[in-house]
Design a protein around this motif. Structure first.
Motif, PDB file in Angstrom:
ATOM      1  N   ASN A 102       0.821  -1.231   0.000  1.00 36.04           N
ATOM      2  CA  ASN A 102       0.000   0.000   0.000  1.00 36.04           C
ATOM      3  C   ASN A 102       0.849   1.273   0.000  1.00 36.04           C
ATOM      4  O   ASN A 102       0.762   2.102   0.909  1.00 36.04           O
ATOM      5  CB  ASN A 102      -0.954  -0.020   1.194  1.00 36.04           C
ATOM      6  N   TRP A 122       5.167   3.620  11.306  1.00 36.23           N
ATOM      7  CA  TRP A 122       4.119   2.844  10.609  1.00 36.23           C
ATOM      8  C   TRP A 122       2.958   3.762  10.271  1.00 36.23           C
ATOM      9  O   TRP A 122       2.825   4.841  10.818  1.00 36.23           O
ATOM     10  CB  TRP A 122       3.664   1.646  11.452  1.00 36.23           C
ATOM     11  N   ASN A 123       2.151   3.272   9.354  1.00 38.22           N
ATOM     12  CA  ASN A 123       1.064   4.059   8.769  1.00 38.22           C
ATOM     13  C   ASN A 123       1.598   5.375   8.206  1.00 38.22           C
ATOM     14  O   ASN A 123       1.097   6.458   8.483  1.00 38.22           O
ATOM     15  CB  ASN A 123      -0.096   4.275   9.750  1.00 38.22           C
ATOM     16  N   TYR A 150      -4.585  -5.959  12.931  1.00 40.43           N
ATOM     17  CA  TYR A 150      -3.193  -6.294  12.602  1.00 40.43           C
ATOM     18  C   TYR A 150      -2.567  -7.277  13.588  1.00 40.43           C
ATOM     19  O   TYR A 150      -1.657  -8.015  13.237  1.00 40.43           O
ATOM     20  CB  TYR A 150      -2.341  -5.016  12.558  1.00 40.43           C
ATOM     21  N   CYS A 189       1.841   7.902   5.629  1.00 45.73           N
ATOM     22  CA  CYS A 189       0.866   8.317   4.619  1.00 45.73           C
ATOM     23  C   CYS A 189       1.539   9.197   3.570  1.00 45.73           C
ATOM     24  O   CYS A 189       2.297   8.723   2.735  1.00 45.73           O
ATOM     25  CB  CYS A 189      -0.291   9.016   5.324  1.00 45.73           C
ATOM     26  N   GLU A 230       2.092   2.540   3.522  1.00 44.57           N
ATOM     27  CA  GLU A 230       1.218   3.043   4.583  1.00 44.57           C
ATOM     28  C   GLU A 230       0.601   1.942   5.441  1.00 44.57           C
ATOM     29  O   GLU A 230       0.680   1.977   6.653  1.00 44.57           O
ATOM     30  CB  GLU A 230       0.102   3.893   3.962  1.00 44.57           C
ATOM     31  N   TYR A 231      -0.051   0.991   4.802  1.00 41.45           N
ATOM     32  CA  TYR A 231      -0.704  -0.071   5.577  1.00 41.45           C
ATOM     33  C   TYR A 231      -0.825  -1.305   4.702  1.00 41.45           C
ATOM     34  O   TYR A 231      -0.136  -1.398   3.671  1.00 41.45           O
ATOM     35  CB  TYR A 231      -2.047   0.397   6.150  1.00 41.45           C
ATOM     36  N   THR A 232      -1.634  -2.253   5.099  1.00 40.04           N
ATOM     37  CA  THR A 232      -1.758  -3.475   4.321  1.00 40.04           C
ATOM     38  C   THR A 232      -3.182  -3.992   4.417  1.00 40.04           C
ATOM     39  O   THR A 232      -3.865  -3.751   5.416  1.00 40.04           O
ATOM     40  CB  THR A 232      -0.741  -4.534   4.808  1.00 40.04           C
ATOM     41  N   TYR A 281      -3.017   0.310  15.582  1.00 35.75           N
ATOM     42  CA  TYR A 281      -2.115  -0.822  15.810  1.00 35.75           C
ATOM     43  C   TYR A 281      -2.001  -1.187  17.285  1.00 35.75           C
ATOM     44  O   TYR A 281      -1.371  -2.174  17.634  1.00 35.75           O
ATOM     45  CB  TYR A 281      -0.726  -0.503  15.223  1.00 35.75           C
ATOM     46  N   HIS A 297       4.903  -2.620   6.382  1.00 33.10           N
ATOM     47  CA  HIS A 297       4.749  -1.193   6.708  1.00 33.10           C
ATOM     48  C   HIS A 297       6.103  -0.487   6.718  1.00 33.10           C
ATOM     49  O   HIS A 297       7.138  -1.121   6.872  1.00 33.10           O
ATOM     50  CB  HIS A 297       4.159  -1.035   8.107  1.00 33.10           C
TER      51      HIS A 297
END
Ligand code: FEO
Ligand code: CA
Ligand code: CA
Length: 566
Positions: free
Chosen positions: A67, A172-173, A221, A175, A87-89, A195, A113
């Motif tokens: 992502n 993580w995440n 997650y 953007c 960004e995420y999955t 998370y 991530h």
């Protein structure tokens, strides 16, 4: 002829129709090609992606993350390096057994991530990853990094593993992004809250965590199952160590990333950096949540064209935007006097500081883009179904206001800010709406959109935005792709270009089904535009790009005649 058109036409392409095709659609004369897809190896010892198993934690840690979102390309000493946020999955795509993930599955999700950094070069087949480059690097939720700036060391940032509150593991995440004039990459931590979870069935969420959306349950997650720092019952300060902008040197794989607390803690969308006339670095920052705020950072130090700017984002002043109905506004500095909070806490509980000074609640600030052609900034306000109906998570009322004028705003708008005195560091500004997205085929009220929205270019939910060097504004969407009801005729998510002088907007690209178009950078020679396609088939309805398992990726868009894009 095309040459004559290119000479006189600001856009250099004919706008295209909306589409629901499961592919990338471009104007006549343009081509696209994948550069890197989720799971592709970034190192010589990493295996090719296996769509059957979808890899393991170990292979994912050595491969392009999932992502992809914001990205930049850097050129130094003849080498091109890309830095791309992952960004995420999507757990249904990542895992072969989404109902019963193994420990390795959860860890694989974690490794999907972060940030992927890799060298690219143009071969006979176009741009490709240089898998044996010593510059390649994966930054994951486990990468050691520093917490810097005025909040570093604060009691709210101390944990068992880090009693000093000055170092942490991972990001993580991630953007949107930003890049600095001194050649570093900025990655922005957005929905970091999803998370964390709690092992305590009676967990109560303190208001300061609730303001950031922390709850006793994560978003599926499962990270607390493999790493106790994501268990807020055991490590209640851990969420305070995420939600920052992280600065990374893309040419030094050994350099420790730096979390820049001076830029505040919230759900950072992107970081649009520019230099004010007197040399101060200015960074525009959006907090993407319904009814949250727009921010601006001004560095204490000044930029040096020849010297060391490594710590320019270490200290500075943080402001929040307050808009007036008369098309003016002001940047309100978040000081202890104005907020009643201590200086370091303002940078940790930044949302609460914004509420304390009566900042203007916004319709989800996504990317900010600074126009290179004149002193102004554009802000994507993606949508806000709660506008005028419900307060934000902090309890601030959200009545309609100047830049956020529509109750239950399902389409979004693009805001223009012009700083006073043509100085991005000035206190005051004037504002206007560059575009109110809408559907003129369905509505004849404010939801038809502004005058520059037509049946031929309509879209919803502007999100990614970037200027090219000529001053064209590129707009990417992450919205409703049902192509029905209020969104009939808008098709899949897309990318458009706006002429910020005339207001004209043209559709340039349509993404495959159920994707978001996000992340944009242009090669230094202007011959290639790199575009991110995120989560094609997130509802199971796409096989893009390879005809099988859908995969996010970075795609190179070029002109068949070899000319510049943008
Ligand atoms: Fe990750 Fe606000 O988009
Ligand atoms: Ca976004
Ligand atoms: Ca988004």
């Amino acid at each position: 002829t095309r040459a004559a058109l290119a000479a006189t036409d600001r856009f250099g392409f004919e706008g295209i129709a909306a589409s629901t095709a499961d592919t990338i659609t471009l104007p006549e004369g343009f081509d696209w090609k994948p550069v890197v897809l989720w799971g592709d190896p970034l190192f010589p010892d990493a295996p090719a992606f296996d769509p059957e198993t979808r890899g393991t934690a170990d292979t994912q840690a050595r491969a392009f993350g999932d992502n992809n979102d914001g990205m930049s390309i850097f050129l130094r000493d003849g080498r091109h390096v890309m830095a791309v946020n992952n960004e995420y999955t999507n757990l249904e795509t990542l895992w072969t057994a989404p109902e019963t993930p193994s420990e390795d599955d959860i860890r694989k999700g974690m490794m999907a991530h972060g940030v992927s950094i890799f060298e690219v070069r143009q071969g006979a087949e176009g741009w490709e990853v240089v898998t044996d480059s010593p510059l390649n690097r994966r930054i994951t939720p486990e990468t050691e990094m520093d917490i810097t700036g005025p909040a570093a060391g604060h009691a709210l940032l101390r944990t068992e593993a880090d009693p000093e509150g000055r170092t942490t593991r991972g990001t993580w995440n991630n953007c949107g992004n930003g890049e600095t004039p001194w050649g570093t990459y900025l990655t922005c931590e957005e929905n970091f809250n999803g998370y964390f979870s709690s092992s305590d069935p009676a967990q109560e969420i303190a208001p300061d965590l609730a303001r950031y959306g922390i709850s006793a349950e994560d978003w599926g997650y499962g990270w607390a199952q493999i790493d106790p720092r994501f268990d807020i019952a055991r490590h209640p300060n851990e969420p305070n160590r995420a939600g920052y902008v992280v600065e990374i040197d893309p040419f030094d794989p050994a350099a420790r990333p730096k979390k820049r607390t001076a830029l505040g803690r919230f759900k950072h969308e992107n970081a649009a950096c520019t230099i004010a006339p007197d040399g101060h670095a200015v960074v525009y920052l959006g907090d993407d949540e319904r009814g949250e705020f727009l921010y601006r950072f001004v560095s204490d130090g000044v930029h040096s064209a020849t010297g060391d700017n490594a710590d320019l984002l270490e200290t500075g002043r943080l402001f929040v935007a307050r808009f007036a109905e008369d098309m003016t506004g002001e940047w309100v500095e978040l000081t202890p006097e104005a907020t009643g909070m201590e200086a370091a806490e303002i940078l940790i509980h930044t949302r609460q500081a914004g509420s304390a000074v009566g900042a203007t609640t916004m319709d989800r600030p996504e990317w900010v883009a600074v126009n290179p052609a004149r002193p102004e900034a554009f802000v994507a306000l993606t949508n806000n179904r709660n506008r005028g109906l419900k307060p934000n998570a902090g309890g601030d009322e959200t009545p309609v206001n100047g830049p956020n004028p529509r109750t239950g705003n399902e389409y979004g708008q693009i805001l223009r800010i012009r700083p006073d005195d043509e100085d991005h560091a000035a206190t005051g500004f004037t504002w206007s709406l560059f575009a109110l997205a809408g559907n003129p085929e369905v509505h004849d009220d404010a939801f038809a959109g502004s005058g520059n929205i037509t049946a031929g270019n309509m879209f919803n939910s502007p999100d990614g935005m970037a200027f090219d060097t000529t001053g064209l504004l590129w707009i990417q969407t992450d919205g409703n792709y049902s192509n029905a009801g209020d969104f009939a005729g808008q098709g899949n998510n897309q990318m458009l270009a706006g002429d910020t002088v005339t207001g004209e907007i043209r559709r340039f690209l349509v993404g495959p089904r159920e994707c978001e178009v996000t992340g944009l950078c242009i090669s230094p020679d202007r011959r290639t535009m790199f575009v991110g396609i995120q989560h094609p088939g997130e509802e199971g309805g796409s096989t893009f790009p390879g005809g099988g398992l859908p995969r996010s990726g970075v795609f190179a868009v070029t002109r068949r005649d070899g000319g510049p894009i943008g």
